[in-house]
Design a protein around this motif. Structure first.
Motif, PDB file in Angstrom:
ATOM      1  N   VAL A  73     -57.197  88.217  19.217  1.00  0.00           N
ATOM      2  CA  VAL A  73     -56.500  88.943  20.256  1.00  0.00           C
ATOM      3  C   VAL A  73     -57.119  87.934  21.512  1.00  0.00           C
ATOM      4  CG1 VAL A  73     -56.592  90.871  21.796  1.00  0.00           C
ATOM      5  CG2 VAL A  73     -55.700  90.869  19.325  1.00  0.00           C
ATOM      6  N   SER A 132     -54.687  85.865  23.800  1.00  0.00           N
ATOM      7  CA  SER A 132     -54.841  86.235  25.172  1.00  0.00           C
ATOM      8  C   SER A 132     -55.272  85.481  26.407  1.00  0.00           C
ATOM      9  CB  SER A 132     -55.463  87.863  25.245  1.00  0.00           C
ATOM     10  OG  SER A 132     -54.943  88.659  24.228  1.00  0.00           O
ATOM     11  N   MET A 183     -49.235  86.834  22.802  1.00  0.00           N
ATOM     12  CA  MET A 183     -49.893  87.808  22.470  1.00  0.00           C
ATOM     13  C   MET A 183     -50.056  88.921  23.733  1.00  0.00           C
ATOM     14  SD  MET A 183     -51.963  89.132  19.804  1.00  0.00           S
ATOM     15  CE  MET A 183     -52.193  87.757  18.860  1.00  0.00           C
ATOM     16  N   VAL A 192     -50.234  93.565  20.973  1.00  0.00           N
ATOM     17  CA  VAL A 192     -51.454  93.983  20.821  1.00  0.00           C
ATOM     18  C   VAL A 192     -51.501  95.400  20.272  1.00  0.00           C
ATOM     19  CG1 VAL A 192     -53.907  94.119  21.831  1.00  0.00           C
ATOM     20  CG2 VAL A 192     -52.606  92.258  22.252  1.00  0.00           C
ATOM     21  N   VAL A 220     -59.110  97.031  20.639  1.00  0.00           N
ATOM     22  CA  VAL A 220     -58.323  95.973  20.847  1.00  0.00           C
ATOM     23  C   VAL A 220     -57.564  95.803  22.071  1.00  0.00           C
ATOM     24  CG1 VAL A 220     -56.281  94.827  19.810  1.00  0.00           C
ATOM     25  CG2 VAL A 220     -58.122  95.701  18.193  1.00  0.00           C
ATOM     26  N   HIS A 235     -58.207  92.807  24.807  1.00  0.00           N
ATOM     27  CA  HIS A 235     -56.831  92.323  25.363  1.00  0.00           C
ATOM     28  C   HIS A 235     -56.975  92.262  26.954  1.00  0.00           C
ATOM     29  CE1 HIS A 235     -52.839  90.625  25.871  1.00  0.00           C
ATOM     30  NE2 HIS A 235     -52.504  92.067  26.330  1.00  0.00           N
TER      31      HIS A 235
END
Length: 187
Positions: free
Chosen positions: A64, A68, A75, A80, A102, A106
Motif C-alpha cells: 500500500v 500509493s 492503489m 485500499v 491500512v 495510505h
C-alpha cells in the motif's frame, strides 16, 4: 525536431483507443491491487509456516505504501479499503483494526508522495520504518483496547521487524513491475 524525436503525446486528433487497449490499460492499472490481494490470500492460508501471520501486515503495508507513492491510480482509496476489509476478514485480529491502519498508511503515503517519490530508497526505507512502527503501535493499542487487557508486544515487534525487513525486497519487485507489466502507459 526530427520525426524520430517526436514526443510521446502529440496534440491533435487521436484515434479512440480500441477495446483491447483499454482492457490492457485497466489490467495493468489493477495489477498492484490484484497482487496484494493474492498475497493476502496466500499469507492467510493455513500453511503453518513460522512467522506467516506476522508477515501479512508487513507485506500489505509495504504494498500500500509503495503503490500509493509511485502509482496512486493503481492503489486508490476504495481499493485500499477493500484490501483492508480482506485482511480483516482473513486475519486473526479484531475487525476494523487493519482496515483503519491500512487507510492511515495510505493517507500518509498520498499526502507525502511528491517528496517520497523523489527520495533515495534508503530515505524511503527509513520513512516506511517509522510509519510502520507507528502503524504497528496503533494496531497494538487498538487490539489491547478492544480486548480490555494489554496484549504482549513481542508478536507486534516481530511483525514490525518482518515488515521493515521485507520492504527493500518488495521495492525491487514493485519497481520492476512498475516499469514493465504494471505500467498502464505501456499498454
Amino acid at each position: 525536431m526530427t520525426p524520430d524525436q517526436a514526443p510521446e503525446f502529440q496534440p491533435g486528433i487521436q484515434p479512440r483507443p480500441s477495446l483491447w487497449r483499454r482492457l490492457d490499460m485497466l489490467s495493468r492499472r489493477g495489477l498492484p491491487a490484484a497482487l496484494t490481494g493474492m498475497a493476502v490470500l496466500l499469507l492467510s492460508a493455513p500453511f503453518g509456516l513460522p512467522g506467516q501471520a506476522e508477515l501479512l501486515p508487513g507485506v500489505v503495508l509495504s504494498s500500500v505504501f509503495f503503490w500509493s507513492v509511485f502509482r496512486p491510480a493503481s492503489m486508490s482509496s476504495p481499493i485500499v479499503f477493500l484490501l483492508g476489509i480482506l485482511v480483516d476478514l482473513l486475519g486473526f485480529g479484531p475487525p476494523g483494526v487493519m482496515l483503519l491502519v491500512v487507510l492511515l498508511v495510505h493517507g500518509v503515503a498520498l499526502s507525502g508522495r511528491y517528496g517520497f517519490s523523489r527520495a533515495h530508497i534508503l530515505v524511503l526505507w527509513i520513512v516506511f520504518g517509522g510509519l510502520s512502527l507507528a502503524a504497528t503501535a496503533l494496531q497494538w493499542g487498538l487490539i489491547s483496547a478492544l480486548s480490555l487487557h494489554l496484549v504482549p508486544t513481542v508478536a507486534f515487534a516481530f511483525q514490525w521487524v518482518l515488515g521493515v525487513g521485507v520492504f527493500p525486497l518488495l521495492c525491487v519487485v514493485f519497481s520492476t513491475l512498475g516499469r514493465s507489466i504494471a505500467n498502464p502507459d505501456r499498454a
